[in-house]
Design an enzyme around this catalytic site. Sequence first.
Site, PDB file in Angstrom:
ATOM      1  N   TYR A 146       0.833  -1.201   0.000  1.00 51.99           N
ATOM      2  CA  TYR A 146       0.000   0.000   0.000  1.00 51.99           C
ATOM      3  C   TYR A 146       0.870   1.255   0.000  1.00 51.99           C
ATOM      4  CZ  TYR A 146      -2.912   3.728   1.925  1.00 51.99           C
ATOM      5  OH  TYR A 146      -3.528   4.928   2.143  1.00 51.99           O
TER       6      TYR A 146
ATOM      7  N   ARG B 183      -1.923   7.271  18.658  1.00 48.78           N
ATOM      8  CA  ARG B 183      -1.073   7.805  17.594  1.00 48.78           C
ATOM      9  C   ARG B 183      -1.781   8.901  16.809  1.00 48.78           C
ATOM     10  NH1 ARG B 183       2.083   5.690  13.653  1.00 48.78           N
ATOM     11  NH2 ARG B 183       1.434   6.393  11.605  1.00 48.78           N
TER      12      ARG B 183
END
Length: 267
Positions: free
Chosen positions: A138, A176
């Site tokens: 990806y 995150r």
Amino acid sequence: MPERIVLTGAAGGMGRLMRPRLARPGRSLRLVDIAPLAPPDPDEDVDTVQASVADLPAMERACEGADALIHLGGLSTEGPWEQILETNIHGTYVVLEAARRSGVPRVILASSSHAVGFHPRQASEVPDYLFPRPDTFYGVSKAAGEALGSLYHDRYGLDVICLRIGACREKPSLPRQLATWLSPDDGARLLEAALTAPAPGFRVAWGVSANTRRWFSLAEAHELGYRPRDDAEQYAAGLDGEPADGLDNVYLGGTFCSPELDAEITP
């Protein structure tokens, strides 16, 4: 201001968030996705095209009369090479080629932090134009998209802006994302800046909000005219108690760098 905009991936997560935020008086949207799209309201200046971004004749038709194209279409996480190659890499080529053939002067490509995911985390701000170091197939597809955008600018004169988008969603859901969040409203502000910046040429810019814990430079995005207003810190109280994955403190790509995400073993 561009009057007709093509939006690929309009049925996807970010596409659904951007559709109402891109609407303007005097602007028409042409929504493209391989998935069925809800019919527009009678008062919307919107038309829909159900097609794959890898279908060149369909994308040429979608680009007819357009002033700009925003390419959000494609697979949004890791997958087998054959699928990533067809949808994300070949699909980005098709989008750029259709824009070129149809005379669309500006293309905005959704890139990703995963194009540089194997770069180590650093104490200083991550700079613009960080050299590709993808963490997955990806991520490779996003690096390839940036390279194709550069080629189509240099060879054919298209304005191409690649936005390395963080986590664009209603609110952060992981620790995150207190650093990488792009609020939907800021996402629309970033796209408007990319649509209206005069003669941008080829650019690569980070796409995140004005987060207190932000990792990434916004210098290039500011040059385009982006002025973010949102900060993930308002959601910190609900996430600070959650353990962050150890890889988030090692690599920019976080868990995308995990052996468990190897495409050969990913279901």
